[in-house]
Every structure is written in structure tokens, then in C-alpha cells.
Design an enzyme around this catalytic site. Structure first.
Site, PDB file in Angstrom:
ATOM      1  N   HIS A 246      37.031   2.589 -43.442  1.00 30.64           N
ATOM      2  CA  HIS A 246      37.905   1.415 -43.520  1.00 30.64           C
ATOM      3  C   HIS A 246      38.357   1.091 -42.093  1.00 30.64           C
ATOM      4  O   HIS A 246      39.180   1.804 -41.528  1.00 30.64           O
ATOM      5  CB  HIS A 246      39.097   1.756 -44.436  1.00 30.64           C
TER       6      HIS A 246
ATOM      7  N   MET B  29      40.341  -0.694 -39.441  1.00 32.97           N
ATOM      8  CA  MET B  29      41.524  -1.504 -39.117  1.00 32.97           C
ATOM      9  C   MET B  29      41.516  -1.652 -37.603  1.00 32.97           C
ATOM     10  O   MET B  29      42.324  -1.041 -36.893  1.00 32.97           O
ATOM     11  CB  MET B  29      42.789  -0.803 -39.632  1.00 32.97           C
TER      12      MET B  29
ATOM     13  N   MET C 224      42.134   3.314 -37.210  1.00 30.79           N
ATOM     14  CA  MET C 224      43.201   2.439 -36.693  1.00 30.79           C
ATOM     15  C   MET C 224      43.180   2.450 -35.178  1.00 30.79           C
ATOM     16  O   MET C 224      42.972   3.505 -34.571  1.00 30.79           O
ATOM     17  CB  MET C 224      44.559   2.922 -37.194  1.00 30.79           C
TER      18      MET C 224
ATOM     19  N   ASP D 183      43.723   0.213 -52.275  1.00 27.04           N
ATOM     20  CA  ASP D 183      44.147   1.152 -51.224  1.00 27.04           C
ATOM     21  C   ASP D 183      45.618   0.944 -50.893  1.00 27.04           C
ATOM     22  O   ASP D 183      46.001  -0.115 -50.406  1.00 27.04           O
ATOM     23  CB  ASP D 183      43.276   0.902 -49.981  1.00 27.04           C
ATOM     24  N   GLY D 184      46.417   1.985 -51.143  1.00 23.86           N
ATOM     25  CA  GLY D 184      47.823   1.972 -50.734  1.00 23.86           C
ATOM     26  C   GLY D 184      48.776   2.224 -51.890  1.00 23.86           C
ATOM     27  O   GLY D 184      48.826   1.450 -52.840  1.00 23.86           O
ATOM     28  N   GLY D 185      49.490   3.356 -51.828  1.00 24.33           N
ATOM     29  CA  GLY D 185      50.518   3.642 -52.831  1.00 24.33           C
ATOM     30  C   GLY D 185      49.970   3.974 -54.205  1.00 24.33           C
ATOM     31  O   GLY D 185      50.700   3.885 -55.200  1.00 24.33           O
TER      32      GLY D 185
ATOM     33  N   ASP E 116      40.080   6.265 -42.576  1.00 29.51           N
ATOM     34  CA  ASP E 116      40.878   5.159 -42.037  1.00 29.51           C
ATOM     35  C   ASP E 116      40.839   5.120 -40.516  1.00 29.51           C
ATOM     36  O   ASP E 116      41.308   6.047 -39.854  1.00 29.51           O
ATOM     37  CB  ASP E 116      42.337   5.310 -42.497  1.00 29.51           C
TER      38      ASP E 116
ATOM     39  N   SER F  40      42.035   9.585 -49.150  1.00 34.75           N
ATOM     40  CA  SER F  40      42.128   9.124 -47.763  1.00 34.75           C
ATOM     41  C   SER F  40      42.489  10.283 -46.854  1.00 34.75           C
ATOM     42  O   SER F  40      43.548  10.911 -47.005  1.00 34.75           O
ATOM     43  CB  SER F  40      43.204   8.040 -47.642  1.00 34.75           C
TER      44      SER F  40
ATOM     45  N   GLY G 155      45.856   8.744 -50.628  1.00 35.00           N
ATOM     46  CA  GLY G 155      46.053   9.665 -49.508  1.00 35.00           C
ATOM     47  C   GLY G 155      47.153  10.658 -49.816  1.00 35.00           C
ATOM     48  O   GLY G 155      46.894  11.798 -50.216  1.00 35.00           O
TER      49      GLY G 155
ATOM     50  N   HIS H  70      37.507   8.599 -48.027  1.00 34.90           N
ATOM     51  CA  HIS H  70      37.995   7.372 -47.392  1.00 34.90           C
ATOM     52  C   HIS H  70      38.473   7.708 -45.982  1.00 34.90           C
ATOM     53  O   HIS H  70      39.285   8.617 -45.788  1.00 34.90           O
ATOM     54  CB  HIS H  70      39.127   6.788 -48.242  1.00 34.90           C
TER      55      HIS H  70
ATOM     56  N   MET I  59      44.173  -4.275 -50.238  1.00 35.69           N
ATOM     57  CA  MET I  59      45.288  -3.454 -49.764  1.00 35.69           C
ATOM     58  C   MET I  59      46.499  -3.714 -50.666  1.00 35.69           C
ATOM     59  O   MET I  59      46.886  -4.867 -50.874  1.00 35.69           O
ATOM     60  CB  MET I  59      45.670  -3.819 -48.326  1.00 35.69           C
TER      61      MET I  59
HETATM   62  C1  DX5 Z   1      46.696   2.482 -44.947  1.00 42.25           C
HETATM   63  C2  DX5 Z   1      45.368   3.137 -45.252  1.00 42.25           C
HETATM   64  C3  DX5 Z   1      45.328   3.870 -46.529  1.00 42.25           C
HETATM   65  C4  DX5 Z   1      46.297   5.013 -46.615  1.00 42.25           C
HETATM   66  C5  DX5 Z   1      46.711   5.179 -48.035  1.00 42.25           C
HETATM   67  O1  DX5 Z   1      46.555   1.593 -43.900  1.00 42.25           O
HETATM   68  O2  DX5 Z   1      44.338   2.145 -45.304  1.00 42.25           O
HETATM   69  O3  DX5 Z   1      43.999   4.313 -46.828  1.00 42.25           O
HETATM   70  O4  DX5 Z   1      45.785   6.231 -46.172  1.00 42.25           O
HETATM   71  O5  DX5 Z   1      47.673   6.163 -48.102  1.00 42.25           O
HETATM   72  P1  DX5 Z   1      48.575   6.348 -49.385  1.00 42.25           P
HETATM   73  O6  DX5 Z   1      47.656   6.646 -50.540  1.00 42.25           O
HETATM   74  O7  DX5 Z   1      49.457   7.472 -49.027  1.00 42.25           O
HETATM   75  O8  DX5 Z   1      49.326   5.043 -49.609  1.00 42.25           O
HETATM   76 ZN    ZN Z   2      42.330   2.750 -46.063  1.00 47.19          ZN
END
Ligand code: DX5
Ligand code: ZN
Length: 235
Positions: A71, A73, A42, A184-186, A40, A13, A206, A38, A142
Site C-alpha cells: 500500500h 502512501m 509512508m 483498511d483502518g480501524g 504500508d 498490516s 494492524g 499488508h 481507507m
Molecule cells: C494506515 C495504514 C493501515 C494501518 C491500519 O495508514 O494504511 O494499513 O496499518 O492499522 P489499524 O488496523 O491499526 O487501523
Molecule cells: Zn494500509
């Protein structure tokens, strides 16, 4: 039983990349073994953060042939889709509750030549996918609440991932098209094996990648762990 016939993909990401040198970051992470980029998006409306849009997608497009996985958002969704398709996006996913007509939005993405998918927040039920299975190329779960990088993986996502895997496998074994299952996430080296064992085939990461000096080392460590998740006792 887990079918592991699907390819595995690592999708770094850009949210955690150095925004002042994005083209170079994209090239470096693809050289390090990334499969997808990826991206993101926002809007400070659907999520409380503001990132990058179609102009940045267009700017990084010449830096790689790897698929750009957008992605969204954002709310509303539809107006931005043709702009991302024009900017070189390959895959576009959105949060169904952010679109007034998710079925129409999926069609719109495909009409513009991109792969289409739905994104599920931790509290969003999977049944949003039930009546649009034929339009899905990808499902994105997510494992944090959207808006920020560097958050902790929500453990309950593993059970939800297994449920999504079952839905997708049932669909495919009844003759449906392939649908990728992305998380996606953590996502980190130390939890990716369990995430694989629960059924993901595409892994967004990310901070775990861009937070380290050697991207290749992290991506290779992730692939070794993914292999463990396929062959370990939980597989
Ligand atoms: C959060 C994003 C993710 C984010 C993940 O809203 O959609 O793609 O970048 O970041 P990490 O891998 O650090 O959780
Ligand atoms: Zn994402």
C-alpha cells in the site's frame, strides 16, 4: 443483493508488528491464518509518517509465500514501482491523487507483473475508478485517514463500501474481470461483520491483530464474525 462468491482474505498490516523482528512476525501471522501481508509504505510527504521501503520488502520475501500487498502512501508514485516489483511485491496499490497520471501508473504496475489497484481516502470520491475499471485488480477503501495505525473506523465508510460494491458488481456482471474490495483502518473483531455485510472481501487489520498475544485467536474470531456478516439480517 450481496454476492458472497468472492473469497475472504485477512491481510494483517505489518505497521503494528514488531519492526525489530519482522521476518518472525510475518511467519507467525501467516501460520496464524493470514492470507496476505499488508505492507504500508509512508514517505513523510504524502502522509506525515515514515515507514518501510523496497529493501524491507525484499528482506521479508523469503519468509513467506503469502502475497505481499504493498500500500503506497507516497508521492510521486511511479519511480518506486519497479523497485517494489523487483523486491517481490505481488499487489501494489496507490492513491490516485498522488500520481500525475493514474491510468499510466496502473499500467506500469501491471507491466511489472503485479496486481494493481487504487486507494480511496475517506474524502476521495469513488469516481476516480470509473474510467480505469478494466485496469483494476483491487480497490482499497481507507476507513481512517492514512498515516497511522490504531485509529478509529470512520462509520461513513460503510455506505461508501456498499457503493463501491455496487460499482464492482455492475462491472463484473457486464463481463468485466474480478476486482477485490479491500478495507483498511480501524478493522476489529467487533466491526468486521458489518464491514463484510457492506461488501468488503479483503480486510486489513494492524493493531487488532499485532496488539494481541495470540494472532490465531484474533484471526479465527474475525473469520467467525465475517461469516455472521454474510448470514446475518443485513446480508
Ligand atoms: C494506515 C495504514 C493501515 C494501518 C491500519 O495508514 O494504511 O494499513 O496499518 O492499522 P489499524 O488496523 O491499526 O487501523
Ligand atoms: Zn494500509
Amino acid at each position: 443483493m450481496m454476492p458472497f462468491s468472492q473469497p475472504t482474505r485477512i491481510a494483517p498490516s505489518l505497521l503494528s508488528a514488531d519492526f525489530a523482528r519482522l521476518g518472525e512476525e510475518v511467519r507467525n501471522v501467516v501460520d496464524a491464518g493470514a492470507d496476505w501481508i499488508h505492507f504500508d509504505v509512508m514517505d513523510n510527504h504524502y502522509v506525515p509518517n515514515l515507514t518501510i521501503g523496497p529493501m524491507v520488502c525484499e528482506a521479508i520475501r523469503p519468509h513467506t509465500d503469502a502475497p505481499i500487498d504493498v500500500h503506497l502512501m507516497v508521492e510521486p508514485v511511479d519511480a518506486i514501482i519497479p523497485q517494489f516489483a523487483k523486491a517481490g511485491a505481488n499487489i501494489i496499490t496507490f492513491h490516485p491523487e498522488a500520481s500525475r497520471h493514474p491510468d499510466r501508473t496502473l499500467s506500469l504496475i501491471k507491466e511489472h507483473g503485479c496486481k494493481a489497484g487504487l486507494v480511496f481516502n475517506p474524502a476521495t470520491p469513488l469516481n476516480w475508478m470509473d474510467h480505469v475499471m478494466d485496469k483494476l485488480d483491487i480497490v482499497l477503501l481507507m476507513s481512517v485517514n492514512p498515516g497511522f495505525g490504531g485509529q478509529r473506523f470512520i462509520p461513513g465508510t460503510l455506505g461508501k463500501l456498499a457503493q463501491a460494491r455496487r460499482k464492482i458488481d455492475t462491472w463484473i456482471s457486464a463481463g468485466g474481470q474480478p476486482i477485490a474490495l479491500e478495507i483498511d483502518g480501524g478493522v476489529k473483531v467487533d466491526n468486521i461483520a458489518a464491514i463484510r455485510a457492506a461488501g468488503a472481501d479483503t480486510f486489513v487489520a494492524g493493531s487488532a491483530i499485532f496488539g494481541q498475544p495470540d494472532y490465531k485467536e484474533v484471526i479465527q474470531a474475525m473469520r467467525r464474525q465475517i461469516f455472521k456478516g454474510e448470514t446475518g439480517p443485513s446480508a
